[in-house]
Structures are given as C-alpha cells and as structure tokens.
Scaffold this active site. Structure first.
Site, PDB file in Angstrom:
ATOM      1  N   TYR A  65       0.818  -1.216   0.000  1.00  0.00           N
ATOM      2  CA  TYR A  65       0.000   0.000   0.000  1.00  0.00           C
ATOM      3  C   TYR A  65       0.851   1.266   0.000  1.00  0.00           C
ATOM      4  O   TYR A  65       0.461   2.284  -0.570  1.00  0.00           O
ATOM      5  CB  TYR A  65      -0.999  -0.014   1.160  1.00  0.00           C
ATOM      6  CG  TYR A  65      -2.262  -0.740   0.785  1.00  0.00           C
ATOM      7  CD1 TYR A  65      -2.464  -2.069   1.107  1.00  0.00           C
ATOM      8  CD2 TYR A  65      -3.241  -0.100   0.016  1.00  0.00           C
ATOM      9  CE1 TYR A  65      -3.591  -2.747   0.706  1.00  0.00           C
ATOM     10  CE2 TYR A  65      -4.374  -0.767  -0.398  1.00  0.00           C
ATOM     11  CZ  TYR A  65      -4.550  -2.093  -0.052  1.00  0.00           C
ATOM     12  OH  TYR A  65      -5.666  -2.765  -0.472  1.00  0.00           O
ATOM     13  N   ASN A 100     -13.291   2.923  -6.291  1.00  0.00           N
ATOM     14  CA  ASN A 100     -11.945   3.483  -6.181  1.00  0.00           C
ATOM     15  C   ASN A 100     -11.720   4.109  -4.806  1.00  0.00           C
ATOM     16  O   ASN A 100     -12.638   4.639  -4.194  1.00  0.00           O
ATOM     17  CB  ASN A 100     -11.710   4.512  -7.294  1.00  0.00           C
ATOM     18  CG  ASN A 100     -11.882   3.886  -8.664  1.00  0.00           C
ATOM     19  OD1 ASN A 100     -11.823   2.664  -8.812  1.00  0.00           O
ATOM     20  ND2 ASN A 100     -12.136   4.710  -9.663  1.00  0.00           N
ATOM     21  N   HIS A 117     -15.700   0.786  -1.439  1.00  0.00           N
ATOM     22  CA  HIS A 117     -14.505   0.019  -1.048  1.00  0.00           C
ATOM     23  C   HIS A 117     -13.577   0.840  -0.155  1.00  0.00           C
ATOM     24  O   HIS A 117     -12.375   0.581  -0.053  1.00  0.00           O
ATOM     25  CB  HIS A 117     -13.745  -0.473  -2.294  1.00  0.00           C
ATOM     26  CG  HIS A 117     -14.451  -1.609  -2.981  1.00  0.00           C
ATOM     27  ND1 HIS A 117     -14.082  -2.048  -4.247  1.00  0.00           N
ATOM     28  CD2 HIS A 117     -15.489  -2.382  -2.616  1.00  0.00           C
ATOM     29  CE1 HIS A 117     -14.882  -3.047  -4.601  1.00  0.00           C
ATOM     30  NE2 HIS A 117     -15.749  -3.259  -3.635  1.00  0.00           N
ATOM     31  N   SER A 183     -14.414  -3.995 -14.516  1.00  0.00           N
ATOM     32  CA  SER A 183     -14.561  -5.336 -15.109  1.00  0.00           C
ATOM     33  C   SER A 183     -15.785  -6.038 -14.528  1.00  0.00           C
ATOM     34  O   SER A 183     -16.167  -7.107 -14.986  1.00  0.00           O
ATOM     35  CB  SER A 183     -13.311  -6.159 -14.791  1.00  0.00           C
ATOM     36  OG  SER A 183     -13.181  -6.292 -13.376  1.00  0.00           O
TER      37      SER A 183
HETATM   38  C1  BV8 Z   1     -17.184  -9.495   0.866  1.00  0.00           C
HETATM   39  C2  BV8 Z   1      -9.370  -2.875  -2.058  1.00  0.00           C
HETATM   40  C3  BV8 Z   1     -18.353 -10.671   2.615  1.00  0.00           C
HETATM   41  C4  BV8 Z   1      -9.164  -1.470  -2.247  1.00  0.00           C
HETATM   42  C5  BV8 Z   1     -10.738  -4.383  -3.382  1.00  0.00           C
HETATM   43  C6  BV8 Z   1     -19.699 -13.851  -4.725  1.00  0.00           C
HETATM   44  C7  BV8 Z   1     -19.177 -14.578  -5.741  1.00  0.00           C
HETATM   45  C8  BV8 Z   1     -17.770 -14.744  -5.814  1.00  0.00           C
HETATM   46  C9  BV8 Z   1     -16.907 -14.167  -4.882  1.00  0.00           C
HETATM   47  C10 BV8 Z   1     -17.437 -13.445  -3.882  1.00  0.00           C
HETATM   48  C11 BV8 Z   1     -18.817 -13.299  -3.787  1.00  0.00           C
HETATM   49  N1  BV8 Z   1     -19.058 -12.523  -2.714  1.00  0.00           N
HETATM   50  C12 BV8 Z   1     -17.883 -12.197  -2.126  1.00  0.00           C
HETATM   51  C13 BV8 Z   1     -16.884 -12.743  -2.825  1.00  0.00           C
HETATM   52  C14 BV8 Z   1     -15.487 -12.595  -2.528  1.00  0.00           C
HETATM   53  C15 BV8 Z   1     -14.870 -11.305  -3.093  1.00  0.00           C
HETATM   54  C16 BV8 Z   1     -14.979 -11.251  -4.601  1.00  0.00           C
HETATM   55  O1  BV8 Z   1     -15.860 -10.635  -5.188  1.00  0.00           O
HETATM   56  N2  BV8 Z   1     -14.000 -11.889  -5.241  1.00  0.00           N
HETATM   57  C17 BV8 Z   1     -13.962 -11.836  -6.729  1.00  0.00           C
HETATM   58  C18 BV8 Z   1     -12.585 -11.433  -7.168  1.00  0.00           C
HETATM   59  C19 BV8 Z   1     -14.398 -13.132  -7.300  1.00  0.00           C
HETATM   60  N3  BV8 Z   1     -15.526 -10.121  -2.525  1.00  0.00           N
HETATM   61  C20 BV8 Z   1     -15.076  -9.698  -1.325  1.00  0.00           C
HETATM   62  O2  BV8 Z   1     -14.216 -10.256  -0.690  1.00  0.00           O
HETATM   63  C21 BV8 Z   1     -15.763  -8.463  -0.780  1.00  0.00           C
HETATM   64  N4  BV8 Z   1     -16.138  -8.697   0.585  1.00  0.00           N
HETATM   65  O3  BV8 Z   1     -17.860 -10.015   0.003  1.00  0.00           O
HETATM   66  O4  BV8 Z   1     -17.370  -9.678   2.225  1.00  0.00           O
HETATM   67  C22 BV8 Z   1     -17.640 -11.951   2.571  1.00  0.00           C
HETATM   68  C23 BV8 Z   1     -16.659 -12.176   3.516  1.00  0.00           C
HETATM   69  C24 BV8 Z   1     -16.016 -13.411   3.504  1.00  0.00           C
HETATM   70  C25 BV8 Z   1     -16.255 -14.367   2.496  1.00  0.00           C
HETATM   71  C26 BV8 Z   1     -17.222 -14.102   1.538  1.00  0.00           C
HETATM   72  C27 BV8 Z   1     -17.922 -12.877   1.571  1.00  0.00           C
HETATM   73  C28 BV8 Z   1     -14.765  -7.271  -0.759  1.00  0.00           C
HETATM   74  C29 BV8 Z   1     -14.521  -6.787  -2.162  1.00  0.00           C
HETATM   75  C30 BV8 Z   1     -13.585  -5.560  -2.137  1.00  0.00           C
HETATM   76  C31 BV8 Z   1     -12.165  -5.997  -2.176  1.00  0.00           C
HETATM   77  N5  BV8 Z   1     -11.264  -4.852  -2.265  1.00  0.00           N
HETATM   78  N6  BV8 Z   1      -9.732  -3.480  -3.329  1.00  0.00           N
HETATM   79  C32 BV8 Z   1      -7.985  -1.238  -3.120  1.00  0.00           C
HETATM   80  O5  BV8 Z   1      -6.910  -1.691  -2.756  1.00  0.00           O
HETATM   81  O6  BV8 Z   1      -8.174  -0.576  -4.144  1.00  0.00           O
HETATM   82  S1  BV8 Z   1     -11.394  -4.940  -4.834  1.00  0.00           S
HETATM   83  C33 BV8 Z   1     -10.513  -4.363  -6.184  1.00  0.00           C
HETATM   84  O7  BV8 Z   1     -11.298  -4.828  -7.273  1.00  0.00           O
HETATM   85  C34 BV8 Z   1     -10.485  -2.869  -6.329  1.00  0.00           C
HETATM   86  O8  BV8 Z   1     -10.824  -2.133  -5.242  1.00  0.00           O
HETATM   87  C35 BV8 Z   1     -11.583  -2.598  -7.334  1.00  0.00           C
HETATM   88  O9  BV8 Z   1     -12.386  -1.661  -6.876  1.00  0.00           O
HETATM   89  C36 BV8 Z   1     -12.314  -3.882  -7.467  1.00  0.00           C
HETATM   90  C37 BV8 Z   1     -12.936  -3.996  -8.841  1.00  0.00           C
HETATM   91  O10 BV8 Z   1     -11.976  -3.821  -9.795  1.00  0.00           O
HETATM   92  P1  BV8 Z   1     -12.281  -2.738 -10.976  1.00  0.00           P
HETATM   93  O11 BV8 Z   1     -12.374  -1.395 -10.376  1.00  0.00           O
HETATM   94  O12 BV8 Z   1     -13.411  -3.219 -11.791  1.00  0.00           O
HETATM   95  O13 BV8 Z   1     -10.894  -2.799 -11.754  1.00  0.00           O
HETATM   96  P2  BV8 Z   1     -10.453  -3.876 -12.865  1.00  0.00           P
HETATM   97  O14 BV8 Z   1      -9.001  -3.667 -13.054  1.00  0.00           O
HETATM   98  O15 BV8 Z   1     -10.958  -5.233 -12.556  1.00  0.00           O
HETATM   99  O16 BV8 Z   1     -11.256  -3.375 -14.175  1.00  0.00           O
HETATM  100  C38 BV8 Z   1     -10.940  -2.134 -14.754  1.00  0.00           C
HETATM  101  C39 BV8 Z   1     -11.534  -2.174 -16.170  1.00  0.00           C
HETATM  102  O17 BV8 Z   1     -11.338  -0.869 -16.747  1.00  0.00           O
HETATM  103  C40 BV8 Z   1     -10.837  -3.178 -17.084  1.00  0.00           C
HETATM  104  O18 BV8 Z   1     -11.826  -3.894 -17.822  1.00  0.00           O
HETATM  105  C41 BV8 Z   1     -10.004  -2.299 -18.025  1.00  0.00           C
HETATM  106  O19 BV8 Z   1      -9.888  -2.854 -19.327  1.00  0.00           O
HETATM  107  C42 BV8 Z   1     -10.834  -1.033 -18.077  1.00  0.00           C
HETATM  108  N7  BV8 Z   1     -10.061   0.185 -18.365  1.00  0.00           N
HETATM  109  C43 BV8 Z   1      -8.778   0.474 -17.989  1.00  0.00           C
HETATM  110  N8  BV8 Z   1      -8.458   1.749 -18.372  1.00  0.00           N
HETATM  111  C44 BV8 Z   1      -9.553   2.251 -19.007  1.00  0.00           C
HETATM  112  C45 BV8 Z   1     -10.590   1.264 -18.986  1.00  0.00           C
HETATM  113  N9  BV8 Z   1     -11.805   1.457 -19.531  1.00  0.00           N
HETATM  114  C46 BV8 Z   1     -12.031   2.685 -20.105  1.00  0.00           C
HETATM  115  N10 BV8 Z   1     -11.094   3.693 -20.150  1.00  0.00           N
HETATM  116  C47 BV8 Z   1      -9.859   3.514 -19.621  1.00  0.00           C
HETATM  117  N11 BV8 Z   1      -8.966   4.501 -19.668  1.00  0.00           N
END
Ligand code: BV8
Length: 235
Positions: A65, A100, A117, A183
């Site tokens: 971080y 974000n 988040h 995403s």
């Molecule tokens: C929770 C910290 C209860 C901050 C982050 C149900 C199904 C499956 C899994 C789960 C479920 N429920 C819960 C889970 C587990 C998990 C989860 O979802 N896992 C996923 C990966 C499968 N969720 C959790 O753990 C959540 N808590 O549910 O608690 C619980 C407790 C115990 C057990 C079960 C449940 C907590 C989720 C938050 C985690 N913290 N980050 C930080 O450090 O920033 S998440 C991380 O991913 C980021 O914070 C971000 O916000 C988040 C999403 O990512 P995106 O913002 O979408 O970014 P990404 O890179 O993926 O996509 C960007 C897109 O933009 C890309 O497509 C790219 O091509 C595009 N792009 C890039 N540049 C541009 C652009 N587009 C246009 N213009 C541009 N210029």
C-alpha cells in the site's frame, strides 16, 4: 454512434447513477487491477489484498500500500472525472458510486460520491476499532498501539453497510446505471447492475474490454473513459 446512443439514453432514462472502477483513473496514471498491465499481474491479491493476508503479515501488506499511496498522492482528476462532475452540475447525473479509493471524484467536484470500497484518507484499528486520518504507511493505533490497516475494504472483509445500502438503493431507483471503467467481477458491487435491470432500469457500459454484463447493456462503448465522457458532455 454508441456515444450518441448513450447521450439519448441519458436524456430519456433519468435519474442516472454512475458506477466507476479503476478504469476511470488509469488516465490519471493509476494502474487498474485486472488489465495485462494491472496491479494483480504483479501482486497476488491473496498475498496483499485480503484481510487474512493483513492479519498474517501487516508490514508486507503495508509495503504494497505504501507504493500505491505514492502513486495516488501524485494523481490528478482526469477528463473522465471532470465530465461526471459537470454532468452532476447539469442535473444529468444523480450520484457516483465508486470502487476506487483515490478520492479523485471528489477532487473533480462531484458532490454525491459513495465509496463502497473505502478510501486511503483513513486508517482503522482491527483491535480496538479506532479510526484516524492516514498520514503515513503502517501507522500505530493512537489508542492501543496496534498497527492499523488502510481504511479500504480488503477481500474477505464486509463493505461499509451504510455505503452499500445507499448504493443498492440508488441502483434500484435508477432509470440508467452507467458503468465506467470496471470489469464488474468483484462482489457484492458487481451485483448492482442486476438491481437496476430487475427494477426496470437500463444499463450502459463504458469500458475498454469485455464485462460479464455487456450482453445486457442497452449501450456498450468499448473505448477510453476520458474521451468518451468528454464527448458525451458535448453531445
Ligand atoms: C465481501 C481494495 C463478505 C481497495 C478491493 C460472490 C461470488 C464470488 C466471490 C465473492 C462473492 N461474494 C464475495 C466474494 C469474494 C470477493 C470477490 O468478489 N472476489 C472476486 C474477485 C471473485 N468479494 C469480497 O471479498 C468483498 N467482501 O464479500 O465480504 C464476505 C466475507 C467473507 C467471504 C465471503 C464474503 C470485498 C470486495 C472488495 C475488495 N477490495 N480493493 C484497493 O486496494 O483498491 S477490490 C478491487 O477490485 C479494487 O478495489 C476494485 O475496486 C475492485 C474492482 O476492480 P475494478 O475497479 O473493476 O478494476 P479492474 O481492473 O478489474 O477493471 C478495470 C476495467 O477498466 C478493465 O476492464 C479495463 O480494461 C478497463 N479500463 C482500464 N483503463 C480504461 C478502462 N476502460 C475505459 N477507459 C480507460 N482509460
């Protein structure tokens, strides 16, 4: 002309709620997570972004971080953030729900911003629950002396209930949910498009690359957020 279609949708489907992800901040020099050049390509989220990883080795997570804090401190809002703030001023956008932690929407002038988040402005103590402004990496808790965690929601950690309830309420009542730069793979936030669609609202997506919801979007713009939202402003 997808942007013209998006402009028409914005006119006819109000209120519009915007859901943003890391993709809106890449043009500010902040890497996203899941792109080939994203943070998870270099760092294993299981090692650096889960609450268990923090409990296991807080210093290691703070090294990760601390690097990000440096990048975030240098970043400025870009054309995408500024366009959303202007659309809010014009009454075309009701609120921004953001995944974000960078605070760039607020710095661009957006007023109703829901941080689902968390943010890097604060730190939190897992031992005694104390919260304090984040001034430097790996701060000690002013109350109990334990090492505090960044005020962001880590994987396996519950989201702030008030923020998530407000986000779901806004999504359900939205005429249009406009997703920008996400995403849509992280839950429970990735469940918000379903909230809007099942309540009869429309979905639009501005994102470089695919999302699991593209097939259910009335409009999908596969292009850069800054340019697309600036064009939308002029449409
Ligand atoms: C929770 C910290 C209860 C901050 C982050 C149900 C199904 C499956 C899994 C789960 C479920 N429920 C819960 C889970 C587990 C998990 C989860 O979802 N896992 C996923 C990966 C499968 N969720 C959790 O753990 C959540 N808590 O549910 O608690 C619980 C407790 C115990 C057990 C079960 C449940 C907590 C989720 C938050 C985690 N913290 N980050 C930080 O450090 O920033 S998440 C991380 O991913 C980021 O914070 C971000 O916000 C988040 C999403 O990512 P995106 O913002 O979408 O970014 P990404 O890179 O993926 O996509 C960007 C897109 O933009 C890309 O497509 C790219 O091509 C595009 N792009 C890039 N540049 C541009 C652009 N587009 C246009 N213009 C541009 N210029």
């Amino acid at each position: 002309m997808p942007v013209a279609e998006l402009a028409e949708l914005l006119r006819t489907h109000q209120p519009c709620v915007v859901l943003t992800g890391a993709g809106i901040s890449t043009e500010s020099g902040i890497p996203d997570f899941r792109s080939p050049s994203g943070i998870w390509a270099q760092y294993d989220p299981m090692e650096y972004a889960t609450i268990d990883a923090f409990r296991r080795d807080p210093e290691k997570v703070w090294e990760f971080y601390a690097l990000r804090l440096g990048v975030l401190a240098e970043a400025e809002p870009n054309a995408g953030h500024l366009a959303l703030a202007e659309l809010e001023r014009r009454g075309r956008v009701q609120a921004v729900v953001t995944q974000n932690i960078d605070g760039l929407h607020q710095r661009a002038g957006s007023r109703e911003v829901i941080e689902v988040h968390g943010s890097i402005r604060t730190a939190a103590c897992l031992e005694c629950g104390t919260e304090a402004p984040l001034e430097r990496a790996a701060p000690s808790c002013p109350s109990c002396g334990a090492i505090m965690k960044p005020g962001v929601v880590m994987f396996g950690e519950l989201l702030p209930a008030e923020a998530m309830e407000r986000a779901a309420e806004l999504a359900r009542a939205a005429g249009l949910l406009l997703v920008v730069g996400s995403s849509l793979e992280v839950y429970p936030v990735a469940g918000l498009p379903d909230e809007t669609l099942s309540a009869g609202g429309a979905l639009a997506i501005v994102n470089r690359g695919p999302t699991p919801f593209d097939g259910r979007a009335a409009v999908k713009v596969d292009g850069p957020a800054g340019e697309t939202l600036s064009t939308l402003l002029r449409a």
